[in-house]
Design an enzyme around this catalytic site. Structure first.
Site: not given
Ligand code: IVH
Length: 739
Positions: A54, A100, A133, A154, A191, A331, A425, A493, A498
């Site tokens: 290729y 969505s 998803k 989007r 996506e 989900k 700190c 801090c 620092c």
């Protein structure tokens, strides 16, 4: 081969038409071959030749095009690598809003969804398609007569950014579609994701170069697509997976399954894991199996999307203002493990923020051994009541660094040690303090554990009833109530000297995206800061003198590397103003905004004196940003830094893009459609910019002018529909004085 290419053939070839024809033919055959191999590899997943073969074909085509540049066509496989960075992102109005998808987390919610669908379809029978998803970045690709003309994010669903230059570098996105029956207009949505293998390889390279690694593929993909320079995106190994449609004319498919078959034929990769099911119970029965399979998928997925297959039934069901009623996401729950919290390490990072990190007894979770986990912030430590010595629950939710999500209180040891925010700190011993709320503002966080704002806080003039905030570029938060708090979430801090803060600031300034000083990565910055050779950003430009004084005390850098470093520093002085602005993180801006400011003001002094009103006038600069910029220039540290840099010879100017005073398109938004005779798309876009206009990808009410070429399609129709002025190529050339 277009007749135009024949006409444009170089002089040498013009004298020998037979030879010219032959070369054009050869290039075209090579291109087609390469496209076929891309298709076999990216869409079918079945390469027919080796990578080496290729590469050889590719090199051959490239060589031919170098020899005869007039042969290059915009859809040539060699044209994926953008040559030029863009100056900023153009807004694109989506032809159909990009909605969505509503989320569910259990079987009951899936059954409720199914009942709503059944009711909505009034007894008709229906079928679902189920797909993983993909946890990537939603983009829309527009093909006109088979040619990729636009890729957009989007955004807020209505308007996104034109990211064509970056998406062209994604090898699985065809620049030209195959086949006879390609629609006039095809808008595919899907996506862009970063498959694990390529993502890990990229992170490994960054680590080797001493650059910070990316936490997860999704955020890193977002970052990639926001690059102004497409050369940064080439070779990252991003991928595209189609999952839906925007406008299509003519639309022949009746179902998603039919559509996917066509997309695949045209060369667009779709999910190979899409299945058709008749009943929601079949989905429910397989949830566990899908969940287990996640780990073996090449890219990150965070659930399933369940959609009605028939496109006309989708229309019947319609959408609410945010979600389609014909689809739902399920989900997956994140995987968990239990282990012992051995210690909490405090890291001082960006701009002095102190972050607690959990050190764990190593434990196996979702394919990797975990010994560090995020505790997010001290808020979260207090909420979880987590102590050193506790048995804790950790979870992986899309992040490479997992998080501590709970404590097994029953197993708490009486010696467990509580962890509070430190008064000093851990790096320099300086005083710490909470990030204050801005004057006139109030701060709050969301009360919903699943919401990202549960872990974070937001400040606004007034406390809203609900957490969700929708603006141009964000649709974040949820519909839950919020709770007011008396300081922001970060512990900082306060010592500007620092070491940890200085190291991070210098490395950011010197990084490739900003001043691009070779040799001044994280590792060397840290060493030089620790040796006190660098104490501030401005010190970079004193380094050579200091270093030579201290030479023998600082082993490690060879003469060659040193030369390279000093040369890199010297060269960086010439960088344009935008790089300096982004490098100094003035107002926390990135390069795109820095470009905007540099072009507007031309030099640092004018910018430093700009009033709030003046900054607010600029398109793309909001109120918050304005305040941050003004605060920077009013601060003693800010003023000292840029003045010192300027005194040491760092360039603080940038030439404005030249705009002819009499340009007829100055400030106007222009859309080009169809095929032009006199130049290609990139050339006309550059010309529009040069003349002070904005070139946009799609027609909306905000468009001022449409320039059309041969066989212009839907955009011209839309312009006429909206009453936007439309002129042909000839008229355009006349107006701008080019004919
Ligand atoms: S179908 C109206 N299928 O997830 C939108 N979306 O959280 C129909 N997504 O905006 C989308 N994988 O960007 C669909 N297989 C898939 C998907 C998918 C990922 C994204 C999509 C959507 C988001 C919602």
């Amino acid at each position: 081969m277009a007749p135009r290419a024949l006409l444009q053939i170089s002089n040498a070839l013009r004298y020998n038409p037979a030879m010219a024809k032959n070369i054009i033919k050869q290039a075209s055959v090579l291109r087609e071959d390469i496209r076929r191999h891309d298709y076999a590899y990216y869409v079918l997943g079945k390469p027919v030749i080796s990578d080496r073969e290729y590469d050889k074909l590719f090199a051959e085509l490239k060589a031919m095009e170098v020899e005869h540049p007039e042969l290059v066509t915009p859809d040539s496989p060699t044209q994926r690598v953008g040559e030029q960075p863009i100056e900023g992102f153009e807004h694109v109005t989506h032809s159909i809003p990009m909605l969505s998808v509503d989320n569910t987390y259990d079987e009951t919610q899936l059954r409720e969804f199914d009942l709503r669908v059944a009711k909505g379809l009034g007894g008709e029978s229906y079928r679902y398609v189920v797909e993983p998803k993909v946890d990537g970045v939603a983009v829309s690709l527009v093909y006109e007569r088979g040619m990729l003309v636009l890729a957009a994010t989007r955004g807020d669903g209505e308007t996104g950014d034109d990211i064509t230059h970056n998406v062209r570098t994604v090898p699985s996105v065809p620049l030209r579609l195959f086949g006879e029956d390609v629609p006039e207009l095809l808008e595919v949505r899907g996506e862009v994701c970063w498959p694990w293998d390529a993502f890990r390889a990229f992170n490994a390279k960054r680590e080797e170069a001493g650059e910070p690694t990316f936490a997860n593929p999704r955020n890193a993909t977002t970052g990639s697509l926001k690059q102004l320079d497409p050369r940064n995106v080439t070779g990252r190994g991003l991928q595209f997976v189609a999952h839906g449609l925007g406008r299509v004319e003519p639309l022949r498919a009746r179902t998603q399954s039919e559509l996917f078959a066509s997309l695949k034929k045209w060369g667009i990769p779709t999910s190979p894991y899409s299945v058709e099911v008749d009943l929601i119970e079949e989905v429910i029965a397989k949830l566990e199996k899908w969940d287990r399979r996640r780990e073996s998928l090449p890219y990150e997925t965070d659930g399933l999307v369940i959609k009605i297959d028939a496109l006309d039934q989708r229309d019947v069901l319609g959408a609410t203002s945010r979600y389609p009623r014909w689809c739902i996401a399920y989900k997956f729950a994140a995987e968990q493990a239990e282990t012992v919290l051995l210690d909490v390490e405090l890291q001082v990072g960006k701009t002095g923020v102190i972050t607690p990190v959990a050190k764990l007894d190593p434990v196996h979770l979702a394919g990797t051994t975990i010994s560090n986990a995020s505790l997010h912030n001290f808020d979260q430590i207090e909420r979880l009541d987590v102590r050193v010595g506790d048995r804790v629950i950790i979870e992986k939710a899309g992040e490479i660094i997992p998080q501590v999500v709970g404590v097994v209180l029953q197993k708490r040891n009486k010696h467990a040690r509580a962890i509070g925010p430190p008064l000093n700190c851990p790096s320099c011993g300086g005083k710490t303090s909470w990030e204050p709320i801005k004057p006139g503002h109030r701060a709050y966080h969301c009360t919903n554990k699943k919401c990202e704002l549960y872990l974070n806080r937001r400040q606004r003039k007034n406390i809203p009833d609900r957490c969700r905030m929708i603006t141009k570029n964000t649709d974040r938060g949820c519909d839950n109530s919020v709770q007011e708090v008396d300081h922001m979430v970060d512990l900082i801090c306060t010592n500007p000297e620092c070491q940890a803060r200085v190291i991070e600031g210098i490395a950011h300034f010197a990084s490739r995206d900003n001043m691009d000083i070779e040799g001044l990565g994280n590792v060397w910055t840290e060493k030089l800061v620790k040796e006190r050779l660098l104490r501030s950003i401005a010190d970079i430009y004193r380094l050579e003198i200091r270093y030579k004084e201290k030479l023998d005390q600082m082993p490690g850098l060879g003469a060659k590397s040193l030369d390279r470093l000093f040369q890199g520093i010297e060269e960086s002085k010439k960088k344009p103003l935008a790089r300096v602005l982004a490098g100094l993180r003035i107002g926390d801006i990135g390069l795109a905004t820095a470009e905007l400011l540099a072009n507007e003001f031309g030099d640092m002094k004018s910018l430093s004196q700009a009033s709030i009103a003046r900054l607010m006038e600029i398109d793309g600069i909001g109120k918050e940003l304005t305040e941050r910029i003004v605060t920077y220039f009013q601060s003693e540290e800010g003023e000292r830094t840029w003045k010192e840099l300027s005194d040491r010879g760092v360039n603080m100017t940038q030439a404005k893009r030249e705009v002819a005073a009499d340009s007829p398109i100055a400030g106007k938004t222009v859309v080009v459609t169809g095929t032009l005779q006199s130049m290609d798309r990139k050339q006309i876009q550059d010309l529009i910019k040069q003349l002070g206009g904005k070139s946009a990808g799609s027609v909306s009410k905000k468009t001022d002018l449409v320039v059309y070429g041969e066989s212009a399609g839907s955009k011209l129709d839309k312009a006429r529909e909206l009453g936007v002025e439309a002129i042909d190529e000839k008229e355009f050339l006349k107006r701008i004085g080019k004919s």
